[in-house]
Structure formats: C-alpha cells, structure tokens
Design an enzyme around this catalytic site. Structure first.
Site, mmCIF file in Angstrom:
data_model
loop_
_atom_site.group_PDB
_atom_site.id
_atom_site.type_symbol
_atom_site.label_atom_id
_atom_site.label_comp_id
_atom_site.label_asym_id
_atom_site.label_seq_id
_atom_site.Cartn_x
_atom_site.Cartn_y
_atom_site.Cartn_z
ATOM 1 N N ARG A 140 -10.048 2.323 5.995
ATOM 2 C CA ARG A 140 -9.832 1.387 5.075
ATOM 3 C C ARG A 140 -10.656 1.507 3.812
ATOM 4 O O ARG A 140 -10.550 1.218 2.582
ATOM 5 C CB ARG A 140 -9.551 -0.002 5.461
ATOM 6 C CG ARG A 140 -8.437 -0.282 6.349
ATOM 7 C CD ARG A 140 -8.076 -1.706 6.371
ATOM 8 N NE ARG A 140 -7.416 -2.037 7.763
ATOM 9 C CZ ARG A 140 -6.097 -2.051 8.024
ATOM 10 N NH1 ARG A 140 -5.140 -1.550 6.846
ATOM 11 N NH2 ARG A 140 -5.452 -2.367 9.041
ATOM 12 N N ASP B 190 0.753 -1.144 0.035
ATOM 13 C CA ASP B 190 -0.134 0.084 0.003
ATOM 14 C C ASP B 190 0.972 1.344 0.054
ATOM 15 O O ASP B 190 0.615 2.206 -0.769
ATOM 16 C CB ASP B 190 -0.869 0.054 1.208
ATOM 17 C CG ASP B 190 -0.202 -0.324 2.693
ATOM 18 O OD1 ASP B 190 0.813 -0.431 2.594
ATOM 19 O OD2 ASP B 190 -0.960 -0.174 3.507
ATOM 20 N N PHE C 149 0.710 11.651 7.215
ATOM 21 C CA PHE C 149 0.030 10.483 7.613
ATOM 22 C C PHE C 149 -1.459 10.762 6.804
ATOM 23 O O PHE C 149 -2.000 11.463 6.600
ATOM 24 C CB PHE C 149 -0.306 10.401 9.098
ATOM 25 C CG PHE C 149 -1.192 9.076 9.327
ATOM 26 C CD1 PHE C 149 -0.213 7.795 9.459
ATOM 27 C CD2 PHE C 149 -2.389 8.882 9.578
ATOM 28 C CE1 PHE C 149 -0.772 6.755 9.642
ATOM 29 C CE2 PHE C 149 -2.891 7.688 9.723
ATOM 30 C CZ PHE C 149 -2.211 6.531 9.876
ATOM 31 N N LYS D 130 6.556 7.578 0.441
ATOM 32 C CA LYS D 130 7.048 8.875 1.048
ATOM 33 C C LYS D 130 8.619 9.066 1.061
ATOM 34 O O LYS D 130 9.089 8.284 1.732
ATOM 35 C CB LYS D 130 6.639 8.857 2.448
ATOM 36 C CG LYS D 130 5.060 8.983 2.822
ATOM 37 C CD LYS D 130 4.883 8.745 4.111
ATOM 38 C CE LYS D 130 3.321 8.584 4.695
ATOM 39 N NZ LYS D 130 3.179 8.278 5.929
ATOM 40 N N ASP E 13 6.840 3.633 3.496
ATOM 41 C CA ASP E 13 7.303 4.639 4.534
ATOM 42 C C ASP E 13 8.666 4.830 4.525
ATOM 43 O O ASP E 13 9.468 5.514 4.031
ATOM 44 C CB ASP E 13 6.181 4.750 5.856
ATOM 45 C CG ASP E 13 6.148 5.795 6.686
ATOM 46 O OD1 ASP E 13 6.826 6.756 6.275
ATOM 47 O OD2 ASP E 13 6.006 5.482 7.683
HETATM 48 P P1 IMP Z 1 7.320 1.098 6.475
HETATM 49 O O1 IMP Z 1 7.772 -0.227 6.936
HETATM 50 O O2 IMP Z 1 8.068 2.053 7.241
HETATM 51 O O3 IMP Z 1 8.018 1.545 5.283
HETATM 52 O O4 IMP Z 1 5.932 1.173 6.874
HETATM 53 C C1 IMP Z 1 4.847 0.632 5.990
HETATM 54 C C2 IMP Z 1 3.661 0.177 6.395
HETATM 55 O O5 IMP Z 1 3.439 1.120 7.464
HETATM 56 C C3 IMP Z 1 2.745 0.433 5.389
HETATM 57 O O6 IMP Z 1 2.520 -0.909 4.776
HETATM 58 C C4 IMP Z 1 1.591 0.829 6.058
HETATM 59 O O7 IMP Z 1 0.693 -0.155 6.679
HETATM 60 C C5 IMP Z 1 2.203 1.518 7.294
HETATM 61 N N1 IMP Z 1 1.994 2.987 7.183
HETATM 62 C C6 IMP Z 1 2.962 3.817 6.581
HETATM 63 N N2 IMP Z 1 2.604 5.148 6.455
HETATM 64 C C7 IMP Z 1 1.430 5.149 6.762
HETATM 65 C C8 IMP Z 1 0.289 6.167 6.600
HETATM 66 O O8 IMP Z 1 0.702 7.362 6.411
HETATM 67 N N3 IMP Z 1 -0.950 5.863 6.791
HETATM 68 C C9 IMP Z 1 -1.374 4.406 7.161
HETATM 69 N N4 IMP Z 1 -0.145 3.432 7.191
HETATM 70 C C10 IMP Z 1 0.919 3.838 6.681
HETATM 71 MG MG MG Z 2 1.098 -2.311 5.071
#
Ligand code: IMP
Ligand code: MG
Length: 179
Positions: A169, A104, A156, A135, A107
């Site tokens: 969702r 999805d 966010f 991001k 981050d």
């Molecule tokens: P990462 O491992 O830090 O890249 O985070 C990835 C996961 O964190 C994604 O699959 C999302 O489920 C969640 N996530 C990251 N940013 C957001 C956001 O802005 N809104 C909601 N969920 C997020």
């Molecule tokens: Mg996720």
C-alpha cells in the site's frame, strides 16, 4: 526499463510512476473543484485501499469539504471472494448532502454497486463517484463512475493504497503483477 519489485512470493513491474499518479490526481481534483467546489461536499473514502488516493485528492480539491470513511470488504488475496460486508459505517446525516465516493479501484463493480445503492437510500442531494483505477473488462455489476484516473487491463495491481494481502500500500506508483 520498467522498475521491478517483489512482494512476498510475487513479482510486479511498474505501470504508472509516482509522477504520473500525482499528475492525474491533480487533474481529478481540478475536475471535482469545477463540479463541486461550491457544494461543501462530503468525500466518502472506502477503506482501506482508497485512503492514499483520498488523502491526495482532497488536497487537490479547492473548496470547503468534509471527509468520512467506511470500511467494506470483498477481497482476499488476489481474487474477489463474493459478498460485500460493511465493517465500519458512516456516522453522518447524508440527506441533502453532495456525496463524492472515493474508491481505489473498480474491478467487478460489486463493492460500489452495493455501496451506492445503500447511499442513495439516504437521499443525498447528489451522489458521484471517483475511482483512481478501473478494470473495464472485469465489470460484472452496473456502476456509473463519473471520474476515473486510469482504465487498466484486467490484471492484479498494487501500490498507491492497493494491496496484495496487506502489502504494497505504501508504494507511490502503481505496479502490475508479472504474467
Ligand atoms: P470490486 O468490488 O470487485 O469492484 O472490487 C473492488 C475492491 O477490490 C477494491 O476496492 C480493491 O480493494 C479490491 N481490488 C480489486 N482489484 C484489485 C487489484 O488489482 N489489486 C488490489 N486490490 C484490488
Ligand atoms: Mg478497496
């Protein structure tokens, strides 16, 4: 004027409309068809957030394919908690398969970095990733994402599968937290 919504204690404003989302998903599906239309790929959707995107993306893909799901978790509330856990794994032989990981949002990149490493060890024929959102300013872990729907600011967001503590969702567009 941009649409404003409230989820529990927080206010969000529209970032991408449902139409913008659908247009972009069709483009991503067409690009994947070009690349993997004849490869019988296995789409691997990361639950829970990517289930909505994956459902649309596989129908925008023109070719034979399989779909699998994994559950990984690293998020609680609006901040990343640190470690990535596999809660539910894939029960498929990945050796020699063309794998398309569907996420999805990227981050910090922690989830994908960990998961792609894990998949690579199973010797797929190819491994590529498509993320609906990214991001770039939040990236901490090196990950290569071949297809991205939209690059967004480090704020966010909810909707189109993405949640705020489980809520939001079901929104068809993407909404961003008001400053
Ligand atoms: P990462 O491992 O830090 O890249 O985070 C990835 C996961 O964190 C994604 O699959 C999302 O489920 C969640 N996530 C990251 N940013 C957001 C956001 O802005 N809104 C909601 N969920 C997020
Ligand atoms: Mg996720």
């Amino acid at each position: 004027m941009s649409e404003k919504i409230k989820i529990r204690d927080l206010s969000f404003v529209s970032l991408f409309s449902a139409e913008q989302v659908q247009t972009r998903v069709r483009e991503l599906g067409a690009a994947l068809t070009q690349q993997h239309g004849k490869n019988n790929p296995l789409f691997v959707s990361i639950l829970s957030g990517a289930f909505v995107f994956a459902a649309d993306l596989i129908r925008a893909f023109d070719g034979n394919c399989e779909v699998g799901f994994v559950k990984l978790a690293s998020y609680s509330g609006t901040r990343s908690t640190g470690d990535v856990q596999t809660i539910m794994g894939l029960e498929k032989d990945l050796r020699g398969r063309h794998i398309i990981v569907v996420e999805d949002i990227v981050d910090t990149g922690r989830t994908l970095h960990f998961f792609l490493d894990h998949l690579r060890q199973q010797q797929p024929a190819s491994l590529s990733t498509v993320a609906f959102l990214r991001k770039p300013d939040a990236l901490e872990f090196p990950v290569l994402v071949e297809q991205v729907g939209f690059d967004i600011e480090n704020r966010f967001v909810v909707g189109y599968g993405l949640d705020y503590d489980g809520w939001g969702r079901n929104l068809s567009g993407i909404f961003v937290l008001e400053p």
